[in-house]
Motif scaffolding. Structure first.
Motif, PDB file in Angstrom:
ATOM      1  N   PHE A 396       0.837  -1.194   0.000  1.00 34.37           N
ATOM      2  CA  PHE A 396       0.000   0.000   0.000  1.00 34.37           C
ATOM      3  C   PHE A 396       0.871   1.243   0.000  1.00 34.37           C
ATOM      4  O   PHE A 396       2.070   1.181   0.317  1.00 34.37           O
ATOM      5  N   VAL A 397       0.274   2.358  -0.365  1.00 35.22           N
ATOM      6  CA  VAL A 397       0.919   3.658  -0.223  1.00 35.22           C
ATOM      7  C   VAL A 397       0.065   4.468   0.736  1.00 35.22           C
ATOM      8  O   VAL A 397      -1.156   4.558   0.557  1.00 35.22           O
ATOM      9  N   ASN A 398       0.687   5.029   1.769  1.00 36.98           N
ATOM     10  CA  ASN A 398      -0.058   5.874   2.703  1.00 36.98           C
ATOM     11  C   ASN A 398      -0.152   7.280   2.113  1.00 36.98           C
ATOM     12  O   ASN A 398       0.833   8.019   2.072  1.00 36.98           O
ATOM     13  N   LEU A 399      -1.356   7.658   1.645  1.00 34.15           N
ATOM     14  CA  LEU A 399      -1.536   8.936   0.956  1.00 34.15           C
ATOM     15  C   LEU A 399      -1.446  10.119   1.925  1.00 34.15           C
ATOM     16  O   LEU A 399      -1.240  11.247   1.505  1.00 34.15           O
ATOM     17  N   SER A 400      -1.622   9.858   3.209  1.00 32.28           N
ATOM     18  CA  SER A 400      -1.599  10.954   4.193  1.00 32.28           C
ATOM     19  C   SER A 400      -0.378  10.853   5.099  1.00 32.28           C
ATOM     20  O   SER A 400      -0.365  11.344   6.228  1.00 32.28           O
ATOM     21  N   ASP A 401       0.674  10.215   4.556  1.00 33.02           N
ATOM     22  CA  ASP A 401       1.870   9.960   5.352  1.00 33.02           C
ATOM     23  C   ASP A 401       2.552  11.237   5.833  1.00 33.02           C
ATOM     24  O   ASP A 401       3.245  11.223   6.856  1.00 33.02           O
ATOM     25  N   ASP A 402       2.377  12.353   5.109  1.00 29.23           N
ATOM     26  CA  ASP A 402       3.103  13.553   5.518  1.00 29.23           C
ATOM     27  C   ASP A 402       2.310  14.432   6.487  1.00 29.23           C
ATOM     28  O   ASP A 402       2.717  15.550   6.792  1.00 29.23           O
ATOM     29  N   ILE A 403       1.192  13.941   6.968  1.00 32.54           N
ATOM     30  CA  ILE A 403       0.488  14.669   8.039  1.00 32.54           C
ATOM     31  C   ILE A 403       1.035  14.144   9.370  1.00 32.54           C
ATOM     32  O   ILE A 403       0.929  12.950   9.656  1.00 32.54           O
ATOM     33  N   PRO A 404       1.643  15.030  10.177  1.00 30.92           N
ATOM     34  CA  PRO A 404       2.286  14.581  11.421  1.00 30.92           C
ATOM     35  C   PRO A 404       1.375  13.670  12.263  1.00 30.92           C
ATOM     36  O   PRO A 404       0.165  13.909  12.343  1.00 30.92           O
ATOM     37  N   LYS A 405       2.003  12.671  12.876  1.00 28.87           N
ATOM     38  CA  LYS A 405       1.216  11.651  13.564  1.00 28.87           C
ATOM     39  C   LYS A 405       1.872  11.163  14.845  1.00 28.87           C
ATOM     40  O   LYS A 405       1.192  10.850  15.816  1.00 28.87           O
ATOM     41  N   GLN A 406       3.219  11.078  14.886  1.00 33.32           N
ATOM     42  CA  GLN A 406       3.886  10.693  16.136  1.00 33.32           C
ATOM     43  C   GLN A 406       3.633  11.784  17.176  1.00 33.32           C
ATOM     44  O   GLN A 406       3.513  12.965  16.827  1.00 33.32           O
TER      45      GLN A 406
END
Ligand SMILES: [Mn+2]
Length: 420
Positions: A396-406
């Motif tokens: 899969f590709v995470n389309l929202s990967d660049d929205i901070p999450k940690q």
């Protein structure tokens, strides 16, 4: 960015290929329901299947497809432009404009729908009318298609009626590149909105004030489409899944759960993030937050074609089972449901909870959400973290990967400068 007419041509071609010979398909855009006085409910979204096949965003329109002896035809029915009416209600698409959006070259006034169908049927060669009735359900409110079906069956009792909903929604489940790009765009807008909210957040704010920062960023960029009404829930209110009042206060020490999304060209983003309104997670909040992140990683670890939504849920529950026992919150796995009581994934597309066949494994081209949550009402804590992912050949590709999450990233994000 806009869609090319070839995109809709190709989709109609694929649909028509699946219809038997001697058939007609009719899809209505729908009309805004009456509200009060001389007002209808606006903004109005046209039927998504109609939009998927035409790109036409205008109500009181219809698409007519025919297939006979291997020959196919396409006709777009729209309201004839009335210059006087337009002075009141704004511009309508001309036939040329509608044709350049949809790629359908034949245009007919929608007022001539009945006579157009009557002419087609007068030769006695058609056997089936595919009429998009949307999802078959007792609870479904009556649509234009239902009203048309009732009249049609009386006039043509020997023509079979079929619902093409399953055919079209099966197509809609697998996204093409243009749809992936539209969702990526919607996610980018959503990220900017979150940035604006998080960089302005302060203890004591009303949830609707936080919401206003999100909405401001969208509107400032010219975005008027929300995928759904934003959920901004602080403290214990975050344990109510579809809380939309957004009128409580985010007190110092509260976590704020937001579940929101912009839309672009009709395509939804659906993102959840949870942040401490004072800018710093307490040790307990961070502990629970990391447990949710870990559950999310457990889902990410197995996502690829062939895996099912139920598999994701099991992976998330297994992760919670271990971690919640370790911190002493539960004694056995049955107790997980006290703190986590929803599914972990749904399709995303023209509908936020997008359509498609149920209970089938993920396929390449699916776009789904991954959204574990943890809700501990007695501690006034609700956490949900949600990303949007595209299923690929082997993962899969995470389309929202660049929205901070940690947790650290969220804290750093809140200290940044506002974009506007
Ligand atoms: Mn969701």
């Amino acid at each position: 960015m806009s869609f090319k007419p070839s995109l809709f041509e190709e989709r109609r071609h694929r649909l028509i290929e699946q219809l038997p010979d001697r058939s007609i398909a009719l899809l209505f855009a729908g009309r805004a329901p009456y509200m009060s006085g001389d007002h209808a409910y606006h903004p109005f979204h046209v039927n998504r299947n109609f939009y998927y096949l035409t790109g036409i965003p205008q109500e009181n329109s219809a698409l007519l497809l025919t297939k006979l002896a291997g020959e196919t035809s396409e006709t777009l029915l729209t309201e004839r432009v009335d210059p006087v009416e337009e002075k009141w209600t704004g511009k309508r698409l001309t036939e040329t404009e509608a044709s350049s959006i949809s790629g359908v070259t034949k245009a007919v006034d929608i007022a001539e729908l009945e006579s157009t169908i009557g002419d087609l049927l007068s030769g006695g060669q058609y056997e089936t009318l595919y009429l998009d009735m949307e999802v078959d359900s007792w609870k479904q409110t009556e649509t234009e298609a239902h009203r048309f079906a009732a009249v049609f069956q009386k006039k043509y009792p020997t023509i079979a009626l079929r619902n093409p909903y399953a055919l079209i929604t099966r197509m809609r489940a697998i996204k093409d590149q243009a749809e992936i790009d539209a969702i990526r765009h919607a996610i980018g807008v959503t990220k900017n909105g979150l940035h604006h909210m998080l960089t302005h957040a302060k203890p004591g704010m009303k949830e609707y004030q936080l919401e206003a920062y999100f909405n401001f960023a969208l509107r400032y960029e010219g975005v008027s489409e929300h995928a759904f009404p934003p959920i901004i829930a602080a403290g214990e209110r975050a344990t109510i899944l579809h809380y939309v009042n957004n009128d409580g206060i985010a007190e110092d020490g509260d976590l704020v759960l937001c579940d929101l999304g912009a839309a672009h060209l009709g395509y939804s983003a659906d993102i959840s993030r949870t942040f401490p309104v004072n800018g710093t997670f307490s040790p307990r909040q961070r502990q629970l937050y990391n447990i949710v992140l870990k559950a999310m990683d457990a889902a990410f670890a197995i996502i690829r074609p062939g895996v099912t939504r139920a598999d994701l849920l099991s992976a998330v529950r297994a992760s919670y089972g271990r971690d919640l026992r370790e911190i002493g919150l539960i004694e056995n796995d049955d107790d997980i449901s006290r703190y986590f009581y929803h599914g972990v994934s749904h399709r995303l597309g023209l509908d936020t909870h997008d359509v498609g066949p149920d209970h089938v494994p993920f396929q390449k081209g699916d776009i789904i959400t991954v959204e574990p949550g943890l809700y501990i009402a007695e501690e006034g804590i609700g956490i949900r973290i949600e990303d949007d992912v595209l299923i690929t050949d082997d993962g899969f590709v995470n389309l929202s990967d660049d929205i901070p999450k940690q947790a650290d990233e969220i804290e750093a994000w809140m200290k940044m400068q506002p974009l506007m």
